[in-house]
Design a protein around this motif. Structure first.
Motif, mmCIF file in Angstrom:
data_model
loop_
_atom_site.group_PDB
_atom_site.id
_atom_site.type_symbol
_atom_site.label_atom_id
_atom_site.label_comp_id
_atom_site.label_asym_id
_atom_site.label_seq_id
_atom_site.Cartn_x
_atom_site.Cartn_y
_atom_site.Cartn_z
ATOM 1 N N PHE A 1 0.849 -1.197 0.000
ATOM 2 C CA PHE A 1 0.000 0.000 0.000
ATOM 3 C C PHE A 1 0.879 1.239 0.000
ATOM 4 C CE2 PHE A 1 0.944 -0.751 4.417
ATOM 5 C CZ PHE A 1 1.017 0.493 5.018
ATOM 6 N N ASP A 2 0.251 2.363 -0.401
ATOM 7 C CA ASP A 2 0.886 3.677 -0.371
ATOM 8 C C ASP A 2 0.451 4.357 0.923
ATOM 9 O OD1 ASP A 2 0.944 6.692 -0.810
ATOM 10 O OD2 ASP A 2 1.987 6.003 -2.616
ATOM 11 N N SER A 3 1.379 4.604 1.821
ATOM 12 C CA SER A 3 1.038 5.115 3.150
ATOM 13 C C SER A 3 0.402 6.506 3.080
ATOM 14 C CB SER A 3 2.294 5.157 4.032
ATOM 15 O OG SER A 3 3.302 5.953 3.432
ATOM 16 N N GLN A 4 0.871 7.388 2.195
ATOM 17 C CA GLN A 4 0.317 8.738 2.113
ATOM 18 C C GLN A 4 -1.131 8.720 1.621
ATOM 19 O OE1 GLN A 4 2.941 11.137 -0.260
ATOM 20 N NE2 GLN A 4 4.529 11.242 1.323
ATOM 21 N N LEU A 5 -1.392 7.912 0.568
ATOM 22 C CA LEU A 5 -2.752 7.844 0.042
ATOM 23 C C LEU A 5 -3.689 7.157 1.035
ATOM 24 C CD1 LEU A 5 -2.061 6.943 -3.695
ATOM 25 C CD2 LEU A 5 -2.814 9.131 -2.775
ATOM 26 N N PHE A 6 -3.229 6.085 1.669
ATOM 27 C CA PHE A 6 -4.068 5.399 2.651
ATOM 28 C C PHE A 6 -4.349 6.320 3.843
ATOM 29 C CE2 PHE A 6 -4.539 1.358 5.421
ATOM 30 C CZ PHE A 6 -5.918 1.449 5.305
ATOM 31 N N GLN A 7 -3.332 7.105 4.237
ATOM 32 C CA GLN A 7 -3.511 8.077 5.316
ATOM 33 C C GLN A 7 -4.578 9.095 4.939
ATOM 34 O OE1 GLN A 7 -1.646 8.216 8.220
ATOM 35 N NE2 GLN A 7 -2.332 10.185 9.023
ATOM 36 N N ARG A 8 -4.556 9.565 3.697
ATOM 37 C CA ARG A 8 -5.536 10.553 3.247
ATOM 38 C C ARG A 8 -6.944 9.963 3.271
ATOM 39 N NH1 ARG A 8 -4.478 12.610 -2.562
ATOM 40 N NH2 ARG A 8 -2.521 13.182 -1.527
ATOM 41 N N ALA A 9 -7.072 8.700 2.850
ATOM 42 C CA ALA A 9 -8.390 8.064 2.841
ATOM 43 C C ALA A 9 -8.944 7.940 4.260
ATOM 44 C CB ALA A 9 -8.306 6.694 2.171
ATOM 45 N N LEU A 10 -8.114 7.479 5.184
ATOM 46 C CA LEU A 10 -8.565 7.326 6.571
ATOM 47 C C LEU A 10 -8.888 8.681 7.203
ATOM 48 C CD1 LEU A 10 -6.095 4.561 7.846
ATOM 49 C CD2 LEU A 10 -8.490 4.284 7.159
ATOM 50 N N GLU A 11 -8.084 9.691 6.911
ATOM 51 C CA GLU A 11 -8.332 11.024 7.475
ATOM 52 C C GLU A 11 -9.633 11.610 6.953
ATOM 53 O OE1 GLU A 11 -4.893 13.316 6.591
ATOM 54 O OE2 GLU A 11 -3.757 12.608 8.347
ATOM 55 N N ASN A 12 -9.936 11.378 5.658
ATOM 56 C CA ASN A 12 -11.201 11.884 5.119
ATOM 57 C C ASN A 12 -12.395 11.263 5.828
ATOM 58 O OD1 ASN A 12 -9.967 13.575 3.300
ATOM 59 N ND2 ASN A 12 -10.231 12.232 1.524
ATOM 60 N N ILE A 13 -12.325 9.954 6.054
ATOM 61 C CA ILE A 13 -13.440 9.287 6.734
ATOM 62 C C ILE A 13 -13.539 9.756 8.185
ATOM 63 C CG2 ILE A 13 -14.375 7.053 7.433
ATOM 64 C CD1 ILE A 13 -12.965 5.800 5.050
ATOM 65 N N PHE A 14 -12.386 9.826 8.872
ATOM 66 C CA PHE A 14 -12.408 10.211 10.287
ATOM 67 C C PHE A 14 -12.827 11.666 10.457
ATOM 68 C CE2 PHE A 14 -10.521 11.581 14.304
ATOM 69 C CZ PHE A 14 -10.989 10.577 15.155
ATOM 70 N N SER A 15 -12.382 12.541 9.554
ATOM 71 C CA SER A 15 -12.770 13.956 9.663
ATOM 72 C C SER A 15 -14.276 14.120 9.460
ATOM 73 C CB SER A 15 -11.996 14.804 8.651
ATOM 74 O OG SER A 15 -12.309 14.393 7.324
ATOM 75 N N ASN A 16 -14.869 13.312 8.576
ATOM 76 C CA ASN A 16 -16.327 13.340 8.414
ATOM 77 C C ASN A 16 -17.020 12.861 9.686
ATOM 78 O OD1 ASN A 16 -16.332 14.362 5.841
ATOM 79 N ND2 ASN A 16 -16.542 12.376 4.824
ATOM 80 N N ALA A 17 -16.430 11.854 10.345
ATOM 81 C CA ALA A 17 -17.012 11.371 11.599
ATOM 82 C C ALA A 17 -16.985 12.462 12.661
ATOM 83 C CB ALA A 17 -16.261 10.132 12.073
ATOM 84 N N VAL A 18 -15.895 13.215 12.722
ATOM 85 C CA VAL A 18 -15.803 14.310 13.683
ATOM 86 C C VAL A 18 -16.776 15.430 13.323
ATOM 87 C CG1 VAL A 18 -14.282 16.095 14.624
ATOM 88 C CG2 VAL A 18 -13.415 13.770 14.264
ATOM 89 N N ARG A 19 -16.898 15.708 12.018
ATOM 90 C CA ARG A 19 -17.740 16.817 11.570
ATOM 91 C C ARG A 19 -19.209 16.564 11.854
ATOM 92 N NH1 ARG A 19 -17.015 18.493 5.410
ATOM 93 N NH2 ARG A 19 -14.944 18.944 6.279
ATOM 94 N N TYR A 20 -19.646 15.332 11.657
ATOM 95 C CA TYR A 20 -21.075 15.043 11.785
ATOM 96 C C TYR A 20 -21.416 14.371 13.116
ATOM 97 C CZ TYR A 20 -20.816 16.190 6.886
ATOM 98 O OH TYR A 20 -20.579 16.849 5.705
ATOM 99 N N THR A 21 -20.597 14.599 14.121
ATOM 100 C CA THR A 21 -20.916 14.220 15.508
ATOM 101 C C THR A 21 -20.831 15.460 16.386
ATOM 102 O OG1 THR A 21 -18.597 13.605 15.885
ATOM 103 C CG2 THR A 21 -20.120 11.833 15.280
ATOM 104 N N GLN A 22 -21.350 15.341 17.572
ATOM 105 C CA GLN A 22 -21.316 16.461 18.510
ATOM 106 C C GLN A 22 -20.466 16.076 19.716
ATOM 107 O OE1 GLN A 22 -25.392 17.316 19.465
ATOM 108 N NE2 GLN A 22 -25.922 17.945 17.362
ATOM 109 N N GLU A 23 -20.241 17.064 20.560
ATOM 110 C CA GLU A 23 -19.427 16.806 21.742
ATOM 111 C C GLU A 23 -20.065 15.699 22.583
ATOM 112 O OE1 GLU A 23 -18.580 20.211 24.058
ATOM 113 O OE2 GLU A 23 -17.707 21.371 22.399
#
Length: 463
Positions: free
Chosen positions: A346-368
């Motif tokens: 795997f490509d670590s930079q691209l895989f990192q970007r994919a995971l960050e996109n999913i996790f950032s969406n999880a943070v964005r669409y959740t509340q404290e």
């Protein structure tokens, strides 16, 4: 029927015709040859030891039989009484006959047959050989036709039928190939002309399908792929123009206001410059995202993938998730259950970007206080990486299009972004040869699962 099978049958017919013709000709010649008369009775004649027939005498008799016409029948007598050979049904070989009775039989049947009596001169003068031959009179209507003539007629009809079969098969194969090639040519011309909206022509009768006509099905799939790609490019261009228009319009508006002197005081100018700087950063982020998205369409990076241990990478990302959770007041839990020696290409930079996109969406669409979990577990030849949250979730309608380019779920319309984040994620995952799936319900959160195939060889994606 396949063209290969048609040609095999055609070649088989071409080979069979001369073989059958040769065999039938040989059979016909044998059936009408005097040799047949000798094959069944020649050995029997040689066993007649009391008759003084030398080898020369036997050859002479055999030579005489060779010159028989096909319709001739014969009676071979030794010493005017012993029947050596007979093809006349009223006389049998190795019987005896009285010459008076024989002449009376000839006289009584002379109205139906022509008779000829010959006496070959033998080497031994003490032995007498009499050869009686007969042929049917042509004016005898009650006499049945001889089998050789029937066989010849049957053979002729058989050969004609075989030739007609070969000719018909050749015409059928040539017409099938011609129609298939014509249909394929028309379909390729339509695709080359850009006619992608109408389905391509296909054979109406399934029995006429072959390798060439099946190409039409593949061409129709290619047409649909080209159509989807064209629509995708249109959506891409329209999405870019739409998303870039807003920050550009804001920057232009504040710039013109400053040039027109509408913001004379330093505080208003500073506020306008801050807004311009913010929109400029937004434009830069959008452009970088687009550049990265287009980079994924290239196959160069896929050819340089090498196997590496994946657990350290996932542990580092898990730590990053926990740190982010502390900042945004999210309850983040992580669980990595992998062997330390597990290796994946795997490509670590691209895989990192994919995971960050999913996790950032999880943070964005959740509340404290909401929960987000990141886990990875190994099962056989597969690794399952899961990011789950208890946020707002998605409707069934949004779930069907969540990975589409420029698509924004109903809960994200007020959020900044271009709607290509999850499309980039799907592209990264699939170009690695993996799979991604999502489960979500409205107001019950979402679960993204990445299935990593450890044994999968990465195949460059064809554009």
């Amino acid at each position: 029927m396949k063209i290969k099978t048609q040609f095999k049958l055609f070649v088989a017919c071409i080979i069979a015709v001369p073989l059958v013709f040769s065999f039938a000709t040989a059979l016909f010649r044998y059936y009408n040859s005097p040799d047949r008369l000798l094959m069944n009775s020649y050995q029997r004649m040689r066993k007649i030891s009391e008759e003084p027939l030398s080898q020369r005498d036997l050859r002479m008799v055999q030579d005489a039989l060779h010159h028989f016409p096909p319709d001739a029948e014969m009676l071979l007598l030794a010493n005017h009484s012993e029947i050596l050979l007979s093809t006349i049904k009223d006389f049998k070989s190795q019987d005896t006959v009285d010459m008076y009775d024989l002449y009376r039989y000839i006289r009584e049947t002379s109205d139906r047959f022509f008779y000829q009596i010959t006496a070959p001169e033998l080497l031994d003068k003490s032995a007498d050989i009499t050869l009686i031959t007969r042929m049917p009179r042509k004016d005898n209507k009650n006499h049945p036709p001889k089998p050789p003539r029937k066989l010849f007629h049957t053979l002729t009809i058989f050969i004609i039928i075989f030739e007609l079969i070969c000719i018909s098969f050749a015409i059928y194969v040539s017409m099938t190939i011609s129609r298939s090639i014509t249909m394929l040519e028309k379909n390729t011309e339509r695709i080359a002309a850009g006619e992608l909206d109408k389905p391509l022509e296909k054979p109406r009768d399934l029995r006429t399908t072959n390798e060439i006509t099946r190409l039409a099905e593949n061409l129709d799939k290619m047409r649909l792929a080209l159509k989807d790609e064209a629509e995708r490019r249109i959506r891409f261009i329209m999405g870019i123009s739409h998303d870039l228009r807003t920050p550009v319009a804001v920057i232009r508006g504040y710039t013109e206001a400053m040039n027109d002197g509408l913001m004379a005081d330093p505080e208003s100018q500073k506020k306008a410059l801050d807004i311009i700087g913010s929109k400029t950063s937004q434009l830069e982020t959008m452009i970088n995202t687009l550049i990265n998205f287009m980079k994924l369409e290239s196959t160069d990076w896929r050819e340089q993938l090498k196997k590496q241990k994946i657990r350290p990478f996932l542990e580092d990302f898990a730590q990053s998730c926990r740190n982010t959770g502390d900042v945004f007041k999210r309850d983040v839990t992580t669980a990595i259950s992998l062997s330390p020696d597990t290796e994946v290409a795997f490509d670590s930079q691209l895989f990192q970007r994919a995971l960050e996109n999913i996790f950032s969406n999880a943070v964005r669409y959740t509340q404290e206080g909401d929960s987000i979990s990141f886990s990875a577990k190994e099962a056989g030849s597969e690794i399952f990486v899961t990011i789950a949250d208890t946020g707002i979730g998605m409707s069934d309608e949004d779930l069907e299009h969540i990975f589409d380019l420029f698509y924004r779920a109903s809960g994200s319309r007020r959020e900044e972004g271009m709607g290509i984040g999850l499309s980039v994620v799907k592209n990264i995952i699939e170009t690695h040869g993996w799979n991604i799936s999502v489960q979500s319900k409205k107001d019950q959160g979402s679960v993204f699962t990445i299935t990593i195939h450890k044994l999968t060889q990465v195949i460059p994606k064809k554009d």
